[in-house]
Design a protein around this motif. Structure first.
Motif, mmCIF file in Angstrom:
data_model
loop_
_atom_site.group_PDB
_atom_site.id
_atom_site.type_symbol
_atom_site.label_atom_id
_atom_site.label_comp_id
_atom_site.label_asym_id
_atom_site.label_seq_id
_atom_site.Cartn_x
_atom_site.Cartn_y
_atom_site.Cartn_z
ATOM 1 N N THR A 1 34.134 40.362 42.264
ATOM 2 C CA THR A 1 35.143 39.390 42.689
ATOM 3 C C THR A 1 35.253 39.328 44.210
ATOM 4 O O THR A 1 35.550 38.271 44.777
ATOM 5 N N MET A 2 34.985 40.453 44.881
ATOM 6 C CA MET A 2 35.129 40.531 46.331
ATOM 7 C C MET A 2 33.892 40.047 47.086
ATOM 8 O O MET A 2 33.898 40.029 48.325
ATOM 9 N N VAL A 3 32.835 39.645 46.380
ATOM 10 C CA VAL A 3 31.592 39.228 47.059
ATOM 11 C C VAL A 3 31.814 38.097 48.067
ATOM 12 O O VAL A 3 31.283 38.149 49.177
ATOM 13 N N LEU B 1 42.545 38.071 50.978
ATOM 14 C CA LEU B 1 43.796 37.985 50.225
ATOM 15 C C LEU B 1 43.591 37.267 48.890
ATOM 16 O O LEU B 1 44.069 37.728 47.838
ATOM 17 N N ALA B 2 42.875 36.151 48.929
ATOM 18 C CA ALA B 2 42.659 35.373 47.700
ATOM 19 C C ALA B 2 41.881 36.181 46.670
ATOM 20 O O ALA B 2 42.219 36.173 45.475
ATOM 21 N N ASN C 1 41.883 39.832 41.720
ATOM 22 C CA ASN C 1 41.657 41.115 41.049
ATOM 23 C C ASN C 1 42.917 41.641 40.365
ATOM 24 O O ASN C 1 42.901 42.745 39.809
ATOM 25 N N GLY C 2 43.999 40.874 40.425
ATOM 26 C CA GLY C 2 45.214 41.262 39.717
ATOM 27 C C GLY C 2 46.209 42.050 40.532
ATOM 28 O O GLY C 2 47.201 42.539 39.986
ATOM 29 N N VAL C 3 45.976 42.172 41.845
ATOM 30 C CA VAL C 3 46.928 42.890 42.699
ATOM 31 C C VAL C 3 48.154 42.007 42.911
ATOM 32 O O VAL C 3 48.029 40.795 43.140
ATOM 33 N N SER C 4 49.333 42.607 42.848
ATOM 34 C CA SER C 4 50.568 41.831 42.984
ATOM 35 C C SER C 4 50.676 41.232 44.382
ATOM 36 O O SER C 4 50.108 41.749 45.357
ATOM 37 N N THR D 1 35.921 44.488 52.423
ATOM 38 C CA THR D 1 35.713 44.580 50.972
ATOM 39 C C THR D 1 36.344 45.858 50.440
ATOM 40 O O THR D 1 36.937 45.874 49.350
ATOM 41 N N GLY D 2 36.248 46.934 51.217
ATOM 42 C CA GLY D 2 36.914 48.182 50.842
ATOM 43 C C GLY D 2 38.422 48.054 50.816
ATOM 44 O O GLY D 2 39.106 48.793 50.084
#
Length: 392
Positions: free
Chosen positions: A237-239, A259-260, A265-268, A371-372
């Protein structure tokens, strides 16, 4: 003509400068090369002069902001970011010390030792106002003092110093960086050393790419375990953020994309809005891995030992100084200059070579950094969510 050149991306300018450096090294006479090495020496002095100001102007407000906004989630984020950055340094050191001596060592050492030298036309010393360690201590003292005493005027003063340093870097460092790379390449070519180090340098860059990619796999594997998410899916997803970071060479410019993808990835929303901007300044795992691996690689090229003691000093210092690097092209390798000389015994020539190799793939470290950030966001969201649930 010059306007079109100025609009080129910095990475393109650096590659053009490297190519022109090879041409200059082949065709210029000794006096011409000495003129170039004189500029190289002066610019190296200018870099050393700037480093304490970068630390004072960037690190001090960052520490003050951290103290002012101290909260559990923020401190958790910062703790994970620093732990990840330091781990990246030791991971890169472990791989480098195991692989580089056999992969890079013994390549052209004799040729380098017997190579022709080109003394500068003159020497001009530009001593730093304070040494780097003093600048670090002052930054911590004043930064923590600002947060404790709410010294707004002092905070504004150091924020204005940061603006001045940013302006200086934009107008007096970045425009001359391609010329600096040109002088390094020209001297290496004219002395006959470029042919002996070109192969090892390419292998070093490939190894550093593998190190940063492996580092991301480790980060997302750990984040997946903590957050109970599929690490492969989360990393995939982060690619887009990774590719954007590589292209822009700027964590700040890539924050909207990061951020998007973090939210996808489901982070609030609250966690993403805190972690991503904060980590763009304090989570420098990719940059740390690169400056450690490149330094170790250059030591291996010249047959020098890659010892844990000096690298521990180097890694711990860089974990703090790297905070000064976001937003500055090549900022991390710029900040590393004083420490590769003091901790690792680099000569100015070796440091110049490190700058040239690092800048060729500057976007790789940035891409790994941001990405990290997504992995840290997953962990923070999980742990902060648990704490919130337990307090109800």
């Amino acid at each position: 003509m010059f306007g079109k050149i100025n609009r080129l991306p910095l990475l393109v300018k650096l590659f053009i400068a490297g190519a022109l450096g090879i041409v200059c090294g082949l065709w210029l006479n000794d006096m011409g090369i000495r003129v170039l090495t004189t500029f190289q020496a002066l610019f190296s002095q200018f870099i050393k002069f700037l480093v304490p100001f970068i630390i004072l102007g960037f690190v001090t407000p960052a520490i003050a902001d951290t103290g002012r906004n101290a909260g559990r989630t923020l401190l958790l984020t910062m703790g994970l970011a620093y732990a990840s950055t330091i781990f990246a340094g030791y991971f890169a050191y472990g791989v480098s010390s195991a692989v580089f001596p056999s992969l890079l060592g013994g390549n052209g050492i004799e040729a380098a030792a017997a190579a022709k030298t080109f003394p500068t036309l003159f020497t001009l010393k530009i001593p730093p106002v304070v040494d780097v360690v003093t600048a670090l201590v002052v930054s911590f003292m004043i930064g923590l003092g600002i947060s404790a005493t709410n010294a707004e005027s002092v905070y504004r003063g150091f924020s204005q110093l940061r603006a001045i340093v940013e302006r200086t870097l934009a107008k007096a460092f970045v425009p001359f960086l391609p010329l600096y790379i040109l002088t390094v390449t020209a001297e290496l070519t004219a002395s006959g050393r470029l042919a002996s180090i070109a192969g090892p340098a390419v292998r070093l860059m490939l190894c550093c790419t593998a190190i940063t990619l492996t580092l991301l796999v480790i980060q997302y594997f750990l984040a997946g375990m903590v957050a109970m998410r599929n690490p492969v899916k989360a990393l995939w997803t982060m690619v887009p953020a990774y590719l954007t970071g590589w292209g822009t060479c700027s964590s700040a410019a890539t924050i909207p994309v990061t951020l998007a993808r973090v939210r996808q990835n489901g982070v609030s929303e609250p966690t993403a809005n805190l972690v991503v901007p904060l980590c763009s300044n304090v989570h420098l795992s990719g940059s740390m891995a690169n400056v450690v691996a490149y330094a170790a690689g250059i030591l291996a090229m010249f047959g020098d030992p890659i010892s844990i003691g000096p690298f521990t000093e180097y890694i711990l210092a860089m974990s703090i100084v790297a905070v000064a690097s976001p937003g500055v092209p090549g900022g991390c390798v710029l900040a590393a200059g004083a420490f590769v000389e003091s901790a690792l015994g680099f000569t100015p020539e070796r440091y110049a070579l490190m700058v040239a190799i690092y800048m060729a793939l500057d976007g790789m470290g940035t891409a790994c950094n941001l990405t990290g950030d997504g992995a840290i966001a997953l962990i923070v969201d999980r742990l902060a969510g648990k704490r919130s649930s337990s307090s109800i």
